[in-house]
Scaffold this motif. Structure first.
Motif, PDB file in Angstrom:
ATOM      1  N   HIS A 290       0.761  -1.286  -0.043  1.00 45.22           N
ATOM      2  CA  HIS A 290      -0.002  -0.120   0.000  1.00 45.22           C
ATOM      3  C   HIS A 290       0.879   1.274   0.144  1.00 45.22           C
ATOM      4  O   HIS A 290       0.653   2.095  -0.732  1.00 45.22           O
ATOM      5  N   LEU A 291       1.880   1.252   0.623  1.00 42.66           N
ATOM      6  CA  LEU A 291       2.861   2.350   0.966  1.00 42.66           C
ATOM      7  C   LEU A 291       3.635   2.573  -0.339  1.00 42.66           C
ATOM      8  O   LEU A 291       3.792   3.762  -0.710  1.00 42.66           O
ATOM      9  N   ARG A 292       3.837   1.381  -0.926  1.00 39.80           N
ATOM     10  CA  ARG A 292       4.578   1.639  -2.267  1.00 39.80           C
ATOM     11  C   ARG A 292       3.538   2.285  -3.239  1.00 39.80           C
ATOM     12  O   ARG A 292       4.126   2.975  -4.140  1.00 39.80           O
ATOM     13  N   ARG A 293       2.255   1.870  -3.217  1.00 40.86           N
ATOM     14  CA  ARG A 293       1.340   2.399  -4.290  1.00 40.86           C
ATOM     15  C   ARG A 293       1.047   3.814  -4.119  1.00 40.86           C
ATOM     16  O   ARG A 293       0.834   4.734  -4.974  1.00 40.86           O
ATOM     17  N   GLN A 294       1.184   4.218  -2.832  1.00 44.08           N
ATOM     18  CA  GLN A 294       0.925   5.566  -2.498  1.00 44.08           C
ATOM     19  C   GLN A 294       2.046   6.618  -2.809  1.00 44.08           C
ATOM     20  O   GLN A 294       1.664   7.608  -3.648  1.00 44.08           O
ATOM     21  N   ARG A 295       3.177   6.110  -2.597  1.00 42.65           N
ATOM     22  CA  ARG A 295       4.289   6.714  -2.942  1.00 42.65           C
ATOM     23  C   ARG A 295       4.356   6.889  -4.459  1.00 42.65           C
ATOM     24  O   ARG A 295       4.816   7.971  -5.063  1.00 42.65           O
ATOM     25  N   ALA A 296       3.967   5.903  -5.329  1.00 42.78           N
ATOM     26  CA  ALA A 296       4.111   5.856  -6.697  1.00 42.78           C
ATOM     27  C   ALA A 296       3.156   7.094  -7.213  1.00 42.78           C
ATOM     28  O   ALA A 296       3.339   7.703  -8.264  1.00 42.78           O
ATOM     29  N   THR A 297       1.982   7.116  -6.646  1.00 41.52           N
ATOM     30  CA  THR A 297       0.864   8.134  -7.081  1.00 41.52           C
ATOM     31  C   THR A 297       1.527   9.496  -6.792  1.00 41.52           C
ATOM     32  O   THR A 297       1.232  10.309  -7.534  1.00 41.52           O
ATOM     33  N   VAL A 298       1.918   9.615  -5.483  1.00 45.59           N
ATOM     34  CA  VAL A 298       2.516  11.109  -5.270  1.00 45.59           C
ATOM     35  C   VAL A 298       3.706  11.246  -6.200  1.00 45.59           C
ATOM     36  O   VAL A 298       3.382  12.584  -6.656  1.00 45.59           O
ATOM     37  N   MET A 299       4.444  10.294  -6.290  1.00 47.30           N
ATOM     38  CA  MET A 299       5.543  10.981  -7.617  1.00 47.30           C
ATOM     39  C   MET A 299       5.184  11.154  -8.883  1.00 47.30           C
ATOM     40  O   MET A 299       5.616  11.964  -9.448  1.00 47.30           O
ATOM     41  N   SER A 300       4.155  10.360  -9.374  1.00 44.31           N
ATOM     42  CA  SER A 300       3.312  10.659 -10.574  1.00 44.31           C
ATOM     43  C   SER A 300       2.624  12.218 -10.492  1.00 44.31           C
ATOM     44  O   SER A 300       3.089  12.726 -11.459  1.00 44.31           O
ATOM     45  N   ARG A 301       2.307  12.551  -9.429  1.00 47.40           N
ATOM     46  CA  ARG A 301       1.622  13.721  -9.637  1.00 47.40           C
ATOM     47  C   ARG A 301       2.739  15.023  -9.288  1.00 47.40           C
ATOM     48  O   ARG A 301       2.578  16.087  -9.823  1.00 47.40           O
ATOM     49  N   LEU A 302       3.875  14.723  -8.705  1.00 50.04           N
ATOM     50  CA  LEU A 302       4.988  15.555  -8.718  1.00 50.04           C
ATOM     51  C   LEU A 302       5.430  15.843 -10.083  1.00 50.04           C
ATOM     52  O   LEU A 302       5.968  16.724 -10.284  1.00 50.04           O
ATOM     53  N   ASP A 303       5.543  14.738 -10.919  1.00 49.83           N
ATOM     54  CA  ASP A 303       5.938  14.693 -12.273  1.00 49.83           C
ATOM     55  C   ASP A 303       5.169  15.760 -13.291  1.00 49.83           C
ATOM     56  O   ASP A 303       5.300  16.467 -13.976  1.00 49.83           O
ATOM     57  N   GLU A 304       3.698  15.696 -12.950  1.00 55.25           N
ATOM     58  CA  GLU A 304       2.743  16.496 -13.447  1.00 55.25           C
ATOM     59  C   GLU A 304       2.989  17.953 -13.198  1.00 55.25           C
ATOM     60  O   GLU A 304       2.975  18.885 -13.966  1.00 55.25           O
ATOM     61  N   LEU A 305       3.274  18.060 -11.893  1.00 54.34           N
ATOM     62  CA  LEU A 305       3.478  19.432 -11.336  1.00 54.34           C
ATOM     63  C   LEU A 305       4.677  20.248 -11.919  1.00 54.34           C
ATOM     64  O   LEU A 305       4.919  21.473 -12.108  1.00 54.34           O
ATOM     65  N   GLN A 306       5.826  19.341 -12.030  1.00 54.24           N
ATOM     66  CA  GLN A 306       7.022  19.608 -12.638  1.00 54.24           C
ATOM     67  C   GLN A 306       6.820  20.090 -14.102  1.00 54.24           C
ATOM     68  O   GLN A 306       7.175  21.274 -14.615  1.00 54.24           O
ATOM     69  N   GLU A 307       6.251  19.414 -14.740  1.00 57.29           N
ATOM     70  CA  GLU A 307       5.677  19.732 -16.237  1.00 57.29           C
ATOM     71  C   GLU A 307       4.855  20.872 -16.438  1.00 57.29           C
ATOM     72  O   GLU A 307       4.970  21.683 -17.144  1.00 57.29           O
ATOM     73  N   LEU A 308       3.718  21.031 -15.481  1.00 52.87           N
ATOM     74  CA  LEU A 308       3.216  22.511 -15.349  1.00 52.87           C
ATOM     75  C   LEU A 308       4.123  23.520 -15.029  1.00 52.87           C
ATOM     76  O   LEU A 308       3.934  24.682 -15.869  1.00 52.87           O
ATOM     77  N   VAL A 309       4.939  23.373 -14.183  1.00 59.46           N
ATOM     78  CA  VAL A 309       5.870  24.620 -13.829  1.00 59.46           C
ATOM     79  C   VAL A 309       6.731  24.984 -15.094  1.00 59.46           C
ATOM     80  O   VAL A 309       6.860  25.911 -15.412  1.00 59.46           O
ATOM     81  N   GLY A 310       7.196  23.719 -15.728  1.00 59.18           N
ATOM     82  CA  GLY A 310       7.960  24.252 -17.152  1.00 59.18           C
ATOM     83  C   GLY A 310       7.380  24.648 -18.073  1.00 59.18           C
ATOM     84  O   GLY A 310       7.577  25.662 -18.785  1.00 59.18           O
ATOM     85  N   ALA A 311       5.842  24.399 -18.291  1.00 58.97           N
ATOM     86  CA  ALA A 311       5.125  25.075 -19.373  1.00 58.97           C
ATOM     87  C   ALA A 311       4.883  26.704 -18.838  1.00 58.97           C
ATOM     88  O   ALA A 311       4.719  27.336 -19.644  1.00 58.97           O
ATOM     89  N   ILE A 312       4.624  26.744 -17.430  1.00 56.76           N
ATOM     90  CA  ILE A 312       4.369  28.273 -17.133  1.00 56.76           C
ATOM     91  C   ILE A 312       5.544  28.986 -17.210  1.00 56.76           C
ATOM     92  O   ILE A 312       5.654  30.235 -17.989  1.00 56.76           O
TER      93      ILE A 312
END
Length: 259
Positions: free
Chosen positions: A86-108
Motif C-alpha cells: 500500500h505504501l509503495r502504491r501511495q508513493r508511486a501515486t504521489v511521485m506521478s503527481r510531482l511529475d505532473e506539477l513539474q511539467e506544469l511549472v515548465g509550461a508556465i
C-alpha cells in the motif's frame, strides 16, 4: 515460563477524530459504509478503535489526500496487498503527481519566457480564460461599491499592465487554491486544520496580487462569499459545501495569526 501477551490500546471516536484531524461525522460515515468500523468495545458497551483500526485509518487518510474515491479505497484495503505494498502504491501515486506539477511549472516558465503578448486581454478573452467566473457587470458593480477605496485604486494600478501571461498565472493560482481547499474538505479535514488554513493563507496571497489584503479584510471577503449568492455559487459549483468551508478556514487562519 509465563506466556506474555501484548495488550493493544483502544481509542474513543472523539480521541481518534482529535488525533487524526478528521471529524466525528466522517468517522461515523466510514463506519456506516463499512470502510472503517471500531472493532472493540468498552466494559460499558461503547465502541472503541484498536491500534489495527488506526493503522487502517492512516491508510484511508493518505488515499483520500490522493483524491481516491471511498469505494476504491475499500477495495484496495480489503484486497490482498500488504501494508508495504500500500505504501509503495501511495508513493508511486504521489511521485506521478510531482511529475505532473513539474511539467506544469515548465509550461508556465516557457509561457513567461515567451511573454505571449504585451496586450491587455479583451473581455472576450477574459471570459474564455475564466469562464463563468468573469462577468463585465461585476467590474462595474465593484467600482460603484469600492471605487473610492484605496484597495480599488491599488487593484487598478496593479492590473493596468497585466498581460495574457499574467492573467493565466492568476487563473492557475486561483485553481491551485481552490484545489487545496477541495482536497482538504474531501479528506475529511476540519476547516481549522493546518492544510485548510494553509489554503486560506494561499488565498490571501492570491488577493495580494490585486491589493494589500490583511486578515481583517480577508474575513470580510469570506463573509461576502456566503452573503452574496453569486460568490457562494462559484464555490458550490466546484464542490458542494465549499463556500462555507472556505469561509470557516479563512476565519480560522485569521484567528491563528491574530493570536
Amino acid at each position: 515460563m509465563t506466556e506474555r501477551t501484548q495488550v493493544s490500546s483502544t481509542w474513543t471516536v472523539g480521541k481518534v477524530a482529535e488525533t487524526f484531524g478528521v471529524t466525528v461525522r466522517t468517522l461515523h460515515h466510514y463506519d456506516e459504509i463499512g470502510l472503517l468500523a471500531p472493532s472493540a468495545r468498552s466494559g460499558a458497551g461503547y465502541r472503541l478503535y484498536t491500534d489495527a483500526d488506526l493503522a487502517r485509518l492512516q491508510q484511508i487518510v493518505v488515499y483520500r489526500r490522493l483524491e481516491i474515491p471511498l469505494e476504491t479505497i475499500r477495495e484496495l484495503l480489503d484486497g490482498d496487498e500488504s501494508a508495504i505494498e500500500h505504501l509503495r502504491r501511495q508513493r508511486a501515486t504521489v511521485m506521478s503527481r510531482l511529475d505532473e506539477l513539474q511539467e506544469l511549472v515548465g509550461a508556465i516558465d516557457h509561457a513567461l519566457e515567451k511573454q505571449m503578448s504585451n496586450e491587455k486581454l479583451t473581455a472576450t478573452e477574459m471570459r474564455e480564460l475564466f469562464g463563468d467566473a468573469f462577468d463585465e457587470s461585476y467590474a462595474a458593480e465593484a467600482e460603484s461599491r469600492w471605487g473610492e477605496t484605496d484597495a480599488w485604486a491599488q487593484s487598478q494600478r496593479r492590473t493596468a499592465h497585466y498581460t495574457r501571461s499574467d492573467w493565466e498565472s492568476v487563473k492557475a493560482e486561483t485553481d491551485a487554491v481552490n484545489a487545496a481547499f477541495t482536497a482538504a474538505i474531501d479528506a475529511g479535514l476540519p476547516a481549522s486544520s493546518e492544510p485548510a488554513m494553509d489554503a486560506a493563507e494561499a488565498h490571501r496571497a492570491s488577493i495580494n496580487r490585486f491589493y494589500d489584503c490583511g486578515y481583517e479584510m480577508q474575513r470580510n471577503l469570506a463573509d461576502m462569499y456566503l452573503a452574496d449568492p453569486r460568490f457562494t455559487k462559484t464555490y458550490e459549483d466546484i464542490r458542494p459545501g465549499l463556500a462555507q468551508y472556505v469561509h470557516d478556514a479563512i476565519h480560522a487562519n485569521a484567528d491563528r495569526h491574530d493570536g
